[in-house]
Design a protein around this motif. Structure first.
Motif, PDB file in Angstrom:
ATOM      1  N   ALA A  35      -3.124  -8.284   1.483  1.00  0.00           N
ATOM      2  CA  ALA A  35      -2.403  -7.536   2.513  1.00  0.00           C
ATOM      3  C   ALA A  35      -0.896  -7.681   2.321  1.00  0.00           C
ATOM      4  N   PHE A  36      -0.442  -8.907   2.051  1.00  0.00           N
ATOM      5  CA  PHE A  36       0.992  -9.117   1.873  1.00  0.00           C
ATOM      6  C   PHE A  36       1.514  -8.364   0.654  1.00  0.00           C
ATOM      7  N   THR A  37       0.756  -8.349  -0.409  1.00  0.00           N
ATOM      8  CA  THR A  37       1.188  -7.642  -1.615  1.00  0.00           C
ATOM      9  C   THR A  37       1.362  -6.153  -1.325  1.00  0.00           C
ATOM     10  N   TYR A  38       0.391  -5.569  -0.644  1.00  0.00           N
ATOM     11  CA  TYR A  38       0.517  -4.150  -0.286  1.00  0.00           C
ATOM     12  C   TYR A  38       1.688  -3.927   0.667  1.00  0.00           C
ATOM     13  N   TYR A  39       1.857  -4.823   1.633  1.00  0.00           N
ATOM     14  CA  TYR A  39       2.963  -4.695   2.585  1.00  0.00           C
ATOM     15  C   TYR A  39       4.308  -4.765   1.866  1.00  0.00           C
ATOM     16  N   ARG A  40       4.450  -5.733   0.987  1.00  0.00           N
ATOM     17  CA  ARG A  40       5.687  -5.887   0.229  1.00  0.00           C
ATOM     18  C   ARG A  40       5.965  -4.648  -0.615  1.00  0.00           C
ATOM     19  N   ASP A  41       4.932  -4.128  -1.280  1.00  0.00           N
ATOM     20  CA  ASP A  41       5.103  -2.919  -2.084  1.00  0.00           C
ATOM     21  C   ASP A  41       5.432  -1.718  -1.201  1.00  0.00           C
ATOM     22  N   GLY A  42       4.864  -1.680   0.008  1.00  0.00           N
ATOM     23  CA  GLY A  42       5.191  -0.609   0.943  1.00  0.00           C
ATOM     24  C   GLY A  42       6.645  -0.666   1.376  1.00  0.00           C
ATOM     25  N   GLU A  48      13.224   2.764  -0.891  1.00  0.00           N
ATOM     26  CA  GLU A  48      13.676   3.725  -1.900  1.00  0.00           C
ATOM     27  C   GLU A  48      13.428   5.168  -1.486  1.00  0.00           C
ATOM     28  N   GLY A  49      12.889   5.355  -0.271  1.00  0.00           N
ATOM     29  CA  GLY A  49      12.625   6.704   0.201  1.00  0.00           C
ATOM     30  C   GLY A  49      11.331   7.307  -0.308  1.00  0.00           C
ATOM     31  N   ASN A  50      10.493   6.514  -0.934  1.00  0.00           N
ATOM     32  CA  ASN A  50       9.196   6.982  -1.429  1.00  0.00           C
ATOM     33  C   ASN A  50       8.152   6.795  -0.322  1.00  0.00           C
ATOM     34  N   TYR A  51       8.221   7.692   0.670  1.00  0.00           N
ATOM     35  CA  TYR A  51       7.433   7.506   1.877  1.00  0.00           C
ATOM     36  C   TYR A  51       5.932   7.658   1.660  1.00  0.00           C
ATOM     37  N   ALA A  52       5.529   8.573   0.811  1.00  0.00           N
ATOM     38  CA  ALA A  52       4.092   8.742   0.562  1.00  0.00           C
ATOM     39  C   ALA A  52       3.511   7.476  -0.051  1.00  0.00           C
ATOM     40  N   GLU A  53       4.214   6.923  -1.019  1.00  0.00           N
ATOM     41  CA  GLU A  53       3.769   5.674  -1.647  1.00  0.00           C
ATOM     42  C   GLU A  53       3.791   4.526  -0.640  1.00  0.00           C
ATOM     43  N   ALA A  54       4.815   4.476   0.191  1.00  0.00           N
ATOM     44  CA  ALA A  54       4.904   3.423   1.203  1.00  0.00           C
ATOM     45  C   ALA A  54       3.729   3.516   2.174  1.00  0.00           C
ATOM     46  N   LEU A  55       3.429   4.721   2.650  1.00  0.00           N
ATOM     47  CA  LEU A  55       2.303   4.894   3.569  1.00  0.00           C
ATOM     48  C   LEU A  55       0.998   4.449   2.932  1.00  0.00           C
ATOM     49  N   GLN A  56       0.808   4.829   1.683  1.00  0.00           N
ATOM     50  CA  GLN A  56      -0.413   4.433   0.972  1.00  0.00           C
ATOM     51  C   GLN A  56      -0.532   2.910   0.940  1.00  0.00           C
TER      52      GLN A  56
END
Length: 168
Positions: A35-42, A48-56
């Motif tokens: 969970a933390f890894t995904y949160y950090r990557d989000g 960086e403004g990559n909202y689709a990737e952040a949401l994923q």
């Protein structure tokens, strides 16, 4: 490849290194680490403004994350993205969900107030004073909650409340 391994920003790289060390030292379950890894990557993608990737990444972080406090921050960040995208109804939904898990998020109350204030201003421009007043009243309530949680913050909101609502 995880975003944390491809990010070229020095601060992000440093944060990733420190976070990885902490994940190895602090006793956590594999689900918490995932969970933390995904949160950090989000967070990295969002910055960086990559909202689709952040949401994923945030949606993936929600799957293994069971702690309500940690989930509240994931939900809050999802709300931020929907706010940035102008999807105010969705944003309000995620802020509400974050506050259900953690009622001490003044930034969620503030963002909800900003959305309500914006909608009130839109109603004024459309000539609907009754709707405008309802949105403004709701904004005032959310700002009062944010200010109660963090006195001294949200100075502009405090001033707006003083001028429009006689708030002290």
């Amino acid at each position: 490849m995880p975003r944390s391994r491809i990010n070229g920003n020095f601060i992000d790289k440093t944060f990733s290194i420190v976070a990885n060390i902490l994940l190895q030292i602090i006793p956590t379950t594999s689900g918490e680490k995932e969970a933390f890894t995904y949160y950090r990557d989000g967070m990295s993608a969002q910055s960086e403004g990559n909202y689709a990737e952040a949401l994923q990444n945030y949606y993936e972080a929600m799957r293994p994350e069971i702690d309500p406090y940690d989930r509240s921050y994931i939900l809050y960040n999802i709300g931020l993205i929907h706010t940035s995208n102008g999807e105010h109804t969705k944003a309000l939904e995620y802020y509400f969900r974050a506050l259900e898990r953690n009622p001490f998020l003044p930034q969620a109350f503030n963002n909800m107030a900003v959305i309500c204030h914006y909608r009130g201003e839109q109603a004024i421009r459309q000539g609907d004073s009754e709707i405008a007043e309802a949105w403004s009243d709701q904004a005032a309530e959310y700002w009062k909650q944010a200010i109660a949680l963090t006195p001294g913050n949200y100075i502009e909101a405090h001033n707006w409340l003083k001028i429009t609502r006689g708030f002290e």
